[in-house]
Design an enzyme around this catalytic site. Structure first.
Site, PDB file in Angstrom:
ATOM      1  N   ASP A  15      55.306  50.421 -21.462  1.00  0.00           N
ATOM      2  CA  ASP A  15      54.141  49.681 -22.088  1.00  0.00           C
ATOM      3  C   ASP A  15      53.749  50.543 -23.621  1.00  0.00           C
ATOM      4  O   ASP A  15      53.786  49.765 -24.710  1.00  0.00           O
ATOM      5  CB  ASP A  15      52.855  49.563 -21.341  1.00  0.00           C
ATOM      6  CG  ASP A  15      53.019  48.640 -20.002  1.00  0.00           C
ATOM      7  OD1 ASP A  15      53.504  47.528 -20.432  1.00  0.00           O
ATOM      8  OD2 ASP A  15      52.413  48.871 -19.260  1.00  0.00           O
ATOM      9  N   ARG A  94      40.976  58.161 -16.945  1.00  0.00           N
ATOM     10  CA  ARG A  94      40.617  57.431 -18.192  1.00  0.00           C
ATOM     11  C   ARG A  94      39.599  57.862 -19.002  1.00  0.00           C
ATOM     12  O   ARG A  94      39.847  58.074 -20.176  1.00  0.00           O
ATOM     13  CB  ARG A  94      40.519  56.016 -17.662  1.00  0.00           C
ATOM     14  CG  ARG A  94      41.485  55.407 -17.046  1.00  0.00           C
ATOM     15  CD  ARG A  94      42.862  55.668 -17.619  1.00  0.00           C
ATOM     16  NE  ARG A  94      43.955  55.111 -16.890  1.00  0.00           N
ATOM     17  CZ  ARG A  94      45.311  55.415 -17.163  1.00  0.00           C
ATOM     18  NH1 ARG A  94      45.573  56.265 -18.051  1.00  0.00           N
ATOM     19  NH2 ARG A  94      46.343  54.812 -16.100  1.00  0.00           N
ATOM     20  N   ASP A 123      42.031  49.545 -16.229  1.00  0.00           N
ATOM     21  CA  ASP A 123      41.955  50.902 -17.023  1.00  0.00           C
ATOM     22  C   ASP A 123      41.739  50.477 -18.882  1.00  0.00           C
ATOM     23  O   ASP A 123      40.978  51.362 -19.172  1.00  0.00           O
ATOM     24  CB  ASP A 123      43.651  51.270 -17.091  1.00  0.00           C
ATOM     25  CG  ASP A 123      43.803  52.075 -15.833  1.00  0.00           C
ATOM     26  OD1 ASP A 123      42.662  52.684 -15.337  1.00  0.00           O
ATOM     27  OD2 ASP A 123      44.935  52.039 -15.340  1.00  0.00           O
ATOM     28  N   SER A 175      54.795  49.508 -11.289  1.00  0.00           N
ATOM     29  CA  SER A 175      53.949  50.382 -12.089  1.00  0.00           C
ATOM     30  C   SER A 175      53.198  51.490 -11.632  1.00  0.00           C
ATOM     31  O   SER A 175      52.612  51.369 -10.361  1.00  0.00           O
ATOM     32  CB  SER A 175      53.012  49.497 -12.829  1.00  0.00           C
ATOM     33  OG  SER A 175      51.866  49.975 -13.367  1.00  0.00           O
TER      34      SER A 175
HETATM   35  N1  ARG Z   1      44.420  50.268  -9.269  1.00  0.00           N
HETATM   36  C1  ARG Z   1      43.959  51.449  -9.658  1.00  0.00           C
HETATM   37  C2  ARG Z   1      42.630  51.567 -10.571  1.00  0.00           C
HETATM   38  O1  ARG Z   1      42.467  50.657 -10.852  1.00  0.00           O
HETATM   39  C3  ARG Z   1      45.134  52.073 -10.278  1.00  0.00           C
HETATM   40  C4  ARG Z   1      45.550  51.313 -11.977  1.00  0.00           C
HETATM   41  C5  ARG Z   1      46.841  51.770 -12.520  1.00  0.00           C
HETATM   42  N2  ARG Z   1      47.963  51.363 -11.389  1.00  0.00           N
HETATM   43  C6  ARG Z   1      49.204  51.615 -11.936  1.00  0.00           C
HETATM   44  N3  ARG Z   1      50.144  51.482 -10.861  1.00  0.00           N
HETATM   45  N4  ARG Z   1      49.707  51.819 -13.021  1.00  0.00           N
HETATM   46  O2  ARG Z   1      42.209  52.773 -10.760  1.00  0.00           O
END
Ligand code: ARG
Length: 393
Positions: A15, A94, A123, A175
């Protein structure tokens, strides 16, 4: 015309690599920033890749210490757990990434920041809320919300067309977001709830079948809510977490499979691996159970739930979170003690716990001799409680 400077939160994955190219095509001078929170990408590789991709400058910062100390530890003290299965590894990272995006933007005199988060995920919300709370004047660019690439397949084609190297790793199939507090794995065949998780999707943990036949003992010592020793040896928080990931991972600890409620109102399936996080969460829970009164334990549940929720929804740099931190700081003063576990094929089994602040009094609890509990008080106590059931006026 001079190009506008923009700071891109860059991981070296598909990405953000596509974002780097796309943003340059939109006329920005792109400076990449990559936070090392314990990801699978090596700092040197990230630098080279970002430079090759046209970044005018690359910052790679090792933020593992700050992440452990100011983010993970707060969540651990709070006992924050989302929907019973997620110890918030991605969510906790984050706001820290956002904090440095803002700092670098200020030092570089840039008016724009950008990220490669998906337009339907959590995110984007966490990063942008954090940026907006720290520096509302910055403009945020989110290519994944506006570009013409509509699937991972289209991104891969775009990458190939633009000479962006796409390794044929798991990243292509799933991912993945990894840091020292855990791994989040989603997409690909996991989107079909009929599919169980293939063994090769896991990064940190063995399966119970492959875990050793012999259990392993583990002792963790806490000082004021902070884990400070493993097996009687002092160790920094970051190293302690990394060590427990290895030990726990070997014993198949910390896998969860959650169909979770995202902030944007959809349910999505995510697989988590968090060996160290689960060991520490359970260990501190043992100390809390010993030290806290019933009222405190019940109230802590409320705090834990609120803390998990605000972390998940991206409200990190906010008033309520600061006030909760003050409560946690004060109430953790007594969370000093030791817990001994046995790890065995995915199970964390408690063997012993102790604390100098323990509220457990054997002389009151015992059914044996030396009982100091006054049984004769019980009858009057029950009669008072039974007042509501009395007949007559
Ligand atoms: N679902 C998780 C969250 O909202 C992880 C998000 C990112 N996941 C990923 N496989 N890139 O915190």
């Amino acid at each position: 015309m001079k190009k506008q400077k923009l700071i891109l939160a860059y991981s070296g994955g598909l990405d953000t690599s596509c974002c780097l190219k796309w943003l340059q095509d939109k006329g920005f001078e792109v400076i990449c920033f990559s936070a090392n929170l314990g990801s699978e990408f090596l700092p040197e590789e990230i630098k080279t890749k970002a430079k090759q991709g046209g970044a005018s400058k690359v910052y790679v910062k090792d933020l593992r210490k700050e992440f452990s100390q100011d983010y993970i530890l707060s969540a651990l003290k709070a006992g924050a757990l989302y929907q019973n299965k997620y110890l918030l590894s991605t969510a906790l990272g984050r706001p820290l990434i956002a904090k440095y995006l803002v700092e670098i933007a200020k030092s570089e005199n840039a008016k724009f920041v950008a990220h490669g988060c998906s337009g339907k995920g959590n995110d984007q919300i966490r990063l942008e809320l954090a940026v907006k709370s720290l520096a509302p004047e910055l403009e945020i660019v989110a290519p994944l919300r506006s570009w013409e690439l509509n699937s991972r397949e289209e991104e891969i084609d775009y990458a190939k067309k633009n000479n962006i190297s796409v390794e044929s790793t798991k990243n292509k199939i799933y991912s993945i977001d990894k840091n020292i507090w855990g791994v989040s794995i989603e997409a690909g065949l996991l989107e079909d709830l009929g599919n169980s998780v293939p063994e090769e999707a896991f990064i940190l943990t063995r399966s119970a079948q492959e875990a050793p036949e012999n259990s392993e003992k583990l002792e963790i010592e806490f000082f004021k809510g902070k884990p400070v020793k493993v097996n009687k040896k002092s160790i920094s928080l970051t190293h302690l977490i990394e060590k427990l990931n290895k030990i726990g991972g070997r014993h198949a600890i910390g896998r969860t499979d959650l169909v979770e409620d995202r902030v944007v109102g959809i349910k999505s399936r995510e697989i988590y691996e968090a060996p160290a996080a689960w060991i520490l969460y359970k260990a501190l829970a043992e100390i809390k159970e010993l030290v806290f009164t019933k009222e405190m334990l019940e109230f802590k549940e409320i705090i834990a739930e609120r803390y998990a929720d605000l972390t998940y929804r991206g409200f990190w740099f906010y008033e309520l979170k600061n006030s909760l931190d003050a409560f946690l700081e004060e109430s953790s003063n007594k969370l000093t003690g030791k817990v001994r576990f046995k790890l065995y094929k995915g199970n964390i089994i408690t063997l012993k716990r102790s604390s100098k602040y323990s509220q457990y009094k054997k002389s009151l609890a015992t059914y044996g001799k030396k009982d100091s509990f006054s049984r004769e008080w019980a009858e009057g106590f029950i009669n008072i409680l039974a007042n509501p059931f009395r007949r007559g006026k």
